[in-house]
Design an enzyme around this catalytic site. Structure first.
Site, PDB file in Angstrom:
ATOM      1  N   ARG A 104      -7.894 -13.285   3.954  1.00 14.58           N
ATOM      2  CA  ARG A 104      -7.709 -12.428   5.131  1.00 14.58           C
ATOM      3  C   ARG A 104      -9.002 -12.362   5.903  1.00 14.58           C
ATOM      4  O   ARG A 104     -10.083 -12.463   5.332  1.00 14.58           O
ATOM      5  CB  ARG A 104      -7.259 -11.033   4.714  1.00 14.58           C
ATOM      6  CG  ARG A 104      -8.228 -10.238   3.831  1.00 14.58           C
ATOM      7  CD  ARG A 104      -9.252  -9.449   4.590  1.00 14.58           C
ATOM      8  NE  ARG A 104      -9.864  -8.409   3.766  1.00 14.58           N
ATOM      9  CZ  ARG A 104     -11.063  -7.906   3.980  1.00 14.58           C
ATOM     10  NH1 ARG A 104     -11.818  -8.375   4.959  1.00 14.58           N
ATOM     11  NH2 ARG A 104     -11.533  -6.941   3.216  1.00 14.58           N
ATOM     12  N   GLU A 203      -7.397  -0.710   8.561  1.00 13.77           N
ATOM     13  CA  GLU A 203      -8.806  -0.328   8.722  1.00 13.77           C
ATOM     14  C   GLU A 203      -9.405  -1.099   9.910  1.00 13.77           C
ATOM     15  O   GLU A 203     -10.193  -0.580  10.696  1.00 13.77           O
ATOM     16  CB  GLU A 203      -9.530  -0.643   7.417  1.00 13.77           C
ATOM     17  CG  GLU A 203     -10.951  -0.189   7.360  1.00 13.77           C
ATOM     18  CD  GLU A 203     -11.555  -0.518   5.998  1.00 13.77           C
ATOM     19  OE1 GLU A 203     -10.885  -0.330   4.962  1.00 13.77           O
ATOM     20  OE2 GLU A 203     -12.698  -0.989   5.973  1.00 13.77           O
ATOM     21  N   ARG A 206      -5.962  -6.965  10.135  1.00 12.51           N
ATOM     22  CA  ARG A 206      -6.207  -7.900   9.049  1.00 12.51           C
ATOM     23  C   ARG A 206      -5.255  -9.077   9.204  1.00 12.51           C
ATOM     24  O   ARG A 206      -4.027  -8.911   9.095  1.00 12.51           O
ATOM     25  CB  ARG A 206      -5.995  -7.212   7.698  1.00 12.51           C
ATOM     26  CG  ARG A 206      -6.985  -6.058   7.435  1.00 12.51           C
ATOM     27  CD  ARG A 206      -8.355  -6.606   7.102  1.00 12.51           C
ATOM     28  NE  ARG A 206      -9.425  -5.622   7.148  1.00 12.51           N
ATOM     29  CZ  ARG A 206      -9.841  -4.867   6.121  1.00 12.51           C
ATOM     30  NH1 ARG A 206      -9.222  -4.949   4.966  1.00 12.51           N
ATOM     31  NH2 ARG A 206     -10.844  -4.043   6.253  1.00 12.51           N
ATOM     32  N   CYS A 248     -15.941  -0.988   8.734  1.00  6.74           N
ATOM     33  CA  CYS A 248     -16.865  -0.787   7.621  1.00  6.74           C
ATOM     34  C   CYS A 248     -17.892  -1.923   7.639  1.00  6.74           C
ATOM     35  O   CYS A 248     -17.511  -3.094   7.699  1.00  6.74           O
ATOM     36  CB  CYS A 248     -16.092  -0.802   6.307  1.00  6.74           C
ATOM     37  SG  CYS A 248     -17.159  -0.598   4.869  1.00  6.74           S
ATOM     38  N   ARG A 257     -12.130 -12.047   3.271  1.00  5.76           N
ATOM     39  CA  ARG A 257     -12.034 -11.924   1.814  1.00  5.76           C
ATOM     40  C   ARG A 257     -11.010 -12.959   1.370  1.00  5.76           C
ATOM     41  O   ARG A 257      -9.843 -12.899   1.734  1.00  5.76           O
ATOM     42  CB  ARG A 257     -11.600 -10.519   1.414  1.00  5.76           C
ATOM     43  CG  ARG A 257     -11.816 -10.218  -0.072  1.00  5.76           C
ATOM     44  CD  ARG A 257     -11.641  -8.748  -0.385  1.00  5.76           C
ATOM     45  NE  ARG A 257     -10.255  -8.374  -0.559  1.00  5.76           N
ATOM     46  CZ  ARG A 257      -9.569  -8.502  -1.697  1.00  5.76           C
ATOM     47  NH1 ARG A 257     -10.127  -9.022  -2.766  1.00  5.76           N
ATOM     48  NH2 ARG A 257      -8.306  -8.123  -1.761  1.00  5.76           N
ATOM     49  N   ARG A 286     -11.008  -7.264  -8.462  1.00  4.54           N
ATOM     50  CA  ARG A 286     -10.264  -6.025  -8.174  1.00  4.54           C
ATOM     51  C   ARG A 286      -9.008  -6.013  -9.024  1.00  4.54           C
ATOM     52  O   ARG A 286      -8.608  -7.044  -9.564  1.00  4.54           O
ATOM     53  CB  ARG A 286      -9.836  -5.973  -6.704  1.00  4.54           C
ATOM     54  CG  ARG A 286     -10.967  -5.919  -5.733  1.00  4.54           C
ATOM     55  CD  ARG A 286     -10.470  -5.746  -4.298  1.00  4.54           C
ATOM     56  NE  ARG A 286     -11.607  -5.607  -3.395  1.00  4.54           N
ATOM     57  CZ  ARG A 286     -11.514  -5.357  -2.099  1.00  4.54           C
ATOM     58  NH1 ARG A 286     -10.329  -5.208  -1.530  1.00  4.54           N
ATOM     59  NH2 ARG A 286     -12.586  -5.231  -1.353  1.00  4.54           N
ATOM     60  N   GLU A 291      -8.042  -2.903  -3.772  1.00  3.15           N
ATOM     61  CA  GLU A 291      -9.243  -2.152  -4.066  1.00  3.15           C
ATOM     62  C   GLU A 291      -8.916  -0.863  -4.825  1.00  3.15           C
ATOM     63  O   GLU A 291      -7.974  -0.167  -4.494  1.00  3.15           O
ATOM     64  CB  GLU A 291      -9.916  -1.804  -2.729  1.00  3.15           C
ATOM     65  CG  GLU A 291     -11.398  -1.647  -2.862  1.00  3.15           C
ATOM     66  CD  GLU A 291     -12.080  -1.641  -1.494  1.00  3.15           C
ATOM     67  OE1 GLU A 291     -11.395  -1.754  -0.464  1.00  3.15           O
ATOM     68  OE2 GLU A 291     -13.318  -1.522  -1.504  1.00  3.15           O
TER      69      GLU A 291
HETATM   70  P1  ADP Z   1      -8.151  -6.199   1.764  1.00  4.10           P
HETATM   71  O1  ADP Z   1      -8.684  -4.848   2.150  1.00  4.10           O
HETATM   72  O2  ADP Z   1      -9.188  -7.226   1.537  1.00  4.10           O
HETATM   73  O3  ADP Z   1      -7.062  -6.685   2.654  1.00  4.10           O
HETATM   74  P2  ADP Z   1      -6.957  -4.913  -0.548  1.00  4.10           P
HETATM   75  O4  ADP Z   1      -7.785  -4.847  -1.763  1.00  4.10           O
HETATM   76  O5  ADP Z   1      -6.726  -3.691   0.258  1.00  4.10           O
HETATM   77  O6  ADP Z   1      -7.576  -6.072   0.323  1.00  4.10           O
HETATM   78  O7  ADP Z   1      -5.577  -5.596  -0.904  1.00  4.10           O
HETATM   79  C1  ADP Z   1      -4.594  -5.803   0.031  1.00  4.10           C
HETATM   80  C2  ADP Z   1      -3.326  -6.332  -0.626  1.00  4.10           C
HETATM   81  O8  ADP Z   1      -3.436  -7.741  -0.808  1.00  4.10           O
HETATM   82  C3  ADP Z   1      -3.030  -5.754  -1.998  1.00  4.10           C
HETATM   83  O9  ADP Z   1      -1.646  -5.604  -2.147  1.00  4.10           O
HETATM   84  C4  ADP Z   1      -3.545  -6.844  -2.914  1.00  4.10           C
HETATM   85  O10 ADP Z   1      -2.970  -6.838  -4.200  1.00  4.10           O
HETATM   86  C5  ADP Z   1      -3.109  -8.069  -2.143  1.00  4.10           C
HETATM   87  N1  ADP Z   1      -3.789  -9.298  -2.556  1.00  4.10           N
HETATM   88  C6  ADP Z   1      -5.117  -9.578  -2.505  1.00  4.10           C
HETATM   89  N2  ADP Z   1      -5.360 -10.808  -2.977  1.00  4.10           N
HETATM   90  C7  ADP Z   1      -4.161 -11.342  -3.350  1.00  4.10           C
HETATM   91  C8  ADP Z   1      -3.750 -12.592  -3.904  1.00  4.10           C
HETATM   92  N3  ADP Z   1      -4.618 -13.579  -4.168  1.00  4.10           N
HETATM   93  N4  ADP Z   1      -2.424 -12.761  -4.141  1.00  4.10           N
HETATM   94  C9  ADP Z   1      -1.532 -11.788  -3.858  1.00  4.10           C
HETATM   95  N5  ADP Z   1      -1.856 -10.601  -3.332  1.00  4.10           N
HETATM   96  C10 ADP Z   1      -3.158 -10.373  -3.070  1.00  4.10           C
HETATM   97 MG    MG Z   2      -8.262  -2.795   1.951  1.00 13.10          MG
END
Ligand code: ADP
Ligand code: MG
Length: 341
Positions: A104, A203, A206, A248, A257, A286, A291
């Site tokens: 993302r 936030e 994304r 942030c 990420r 994570r 997170e």
């Molecule tokens: P971010 O803030 O980086 O978008 P979060 O930690 O808030 O990430 O997670 C967002 C969503 O994406 C959550 O449901 C998480 O489990 C999912 N997610 C992150 N990486 C993967 C992955 N490799 N495969 C499936 N789902 C993922």
């Molecule tokens: Mg997040």
């Protein structure tokens, strides 16, 4: 907390009374950190101007320098070209450990306040502009926008469970003011095959690419095409040295990420040691639902690049690929040892 480390009483006094064109003040920037003593960073930007020297740059600069190891003479460079990756065939063709791969990038619409400070009216304009751009996507990126306001509870829950939708239960984010007027102006766009999507006004916005398995090239290629196609129509906030700007400061630079959901029951038996091992390779582990969540049944973790600034997207993904290959090797060895014990 980096906020309290760098916001000395003297600097606090100097910043008092400064207001950006979007009405952002030091009170708004520091609020989440003040309310959450467990925060590691503690400050949120209310707009692109927050990062500028005339406004709150004197606070953001040292925080960014320490968190990202990014000096005053460094300049961020972006590279969204997937053909620059090396040795990234499928990381796990046998489907042994990697369940899914997601990349993302965070973006904010230029010319508007960021989510901690935006007004309800402006948030609706931001949504409309982005959704118009999303509706013009073609080919495999073509899809549908699902507004959070008109979504039924059952659908919402299912989309969260399937990792397609964000939640509204992070206290740090809430105290930053990001959940004001919830759910107005938020939603998720999903491509028909559900491998590409955009969270509108989470936030940040994304933009993500997500698929089962470990074909990192394909995930990055889709993400990159989507992000570039949107940017042609909706300009995103940037900084001349930091690159992409986000609510942030941990996300500035690439806003990226890149993660694999990986099952490593043997090397994660001691969770603390596993997380430290990941950190030593520049990676962050994570839990299975994002997170602050717990690891999944049987040692399932979301492992991603920790750094976002100072290295290009290609370099960060390369670091993830190389690190994950090592973790898989270690897991194989540990499972052989466990079997012969
Ligand atoms: P971010 O803030 O980086 O978008 P979060 O930690 O808030 O990430 O997670 C967002 C969503 O994406 C959550 O449901 C998480 O489990 C999912 N997610 C992150 N990486 C993967 C992955 N490799 N495969 C499936 N789902 C993922
Ligand atoms: Mg997040």
């Amino acid at each position: 907390m980096l906020l309290t480390k760098y916001l000395t009483p003297e600097l606090r006094k100097e910043l008092e009374g400064i207001v950006t064109p979007n009405g952002v003040t030091i009170e708004l920037i520091e609020r989440s950190g003040m309310m959450n003593p467990d925060a590691k960073i503690g400050l949120y930007a209310g707009d692109a101007e927050s990062y500028q020297p005339d406004y709150f740059g004197r606070l953001f600069d040292p925080v960014i320098a320490e968190y990202h190891g990014f000096g005053p003479d460094d300049k961020h460079v972006s590279d969204l070209d997937p053909t620059h990756l090396k040795d990234v065939g499928n990381l796990d063709p046998a489907g042994e450990m990697i369940i899914s791969t997601r990349i993302r990038v965070a973006r904010n619409s230029a010319g508007f306040a960021f989510t901690p400070a935006i007004s309800k009216e402006d948030r609706l304009v931001v949504e409309k502009n982005l959704v118009d751009a999303l509706n013009s996507l073609t080919g495999d990126l073509k899809g549908t926008y699902h507004s959070l306001e008109s979504m039924d509870e059952e659908t919402r829950k299912r989309l969260v469970e399937e990792h397609f939708l964000f939640r509204d239960d992070d206290k740090h984010v809430e105290d930053a003011g990001i959940y004001r007027d919830w759910p107005s102006g938020r939603g998720v766009f999903l491509s028909e095959d559900r491998k590409f999507g955009v969270w509108v006004s989470e936030e940040d916005h994304r933009i993500f690419s997500l698929e089962q398995g470990a074909d990192v090239y394909s995930v990055f290629d889709r993400l990159s095409r989507g992000a570039l196609a949107l940017e042609e129509q909706v300009p995103f906030a940037r900084h001349d040295r930091y690159g992409v700007l986000t609510s942030c400061p941990t996300n500035v630079g690439t806003g990226m990420r890149a993660s694999v959901m990986i099952k490593v029951p043997n090397i994660s038996k001691d969770e603390k040691a596993f997380k430290e091992l990941c950190l030593s390779m520049g990676l962050q582990a994570r839990g299975m639902h994002g997170e602050h969540s717990e690891s999944g049944e049987g040692g399932i973790y979301d492992v991603s690049n920790k750094q976002r600034l100072g290295k290009s997207e290609v370099e960060l993904i390369q670091g993830l690929v190389d690190g994950v290959k090592k973790l898989m090797e270690m897991e194989r060895n540990a499972s052989t040892m466990a079997a012969s014990a």
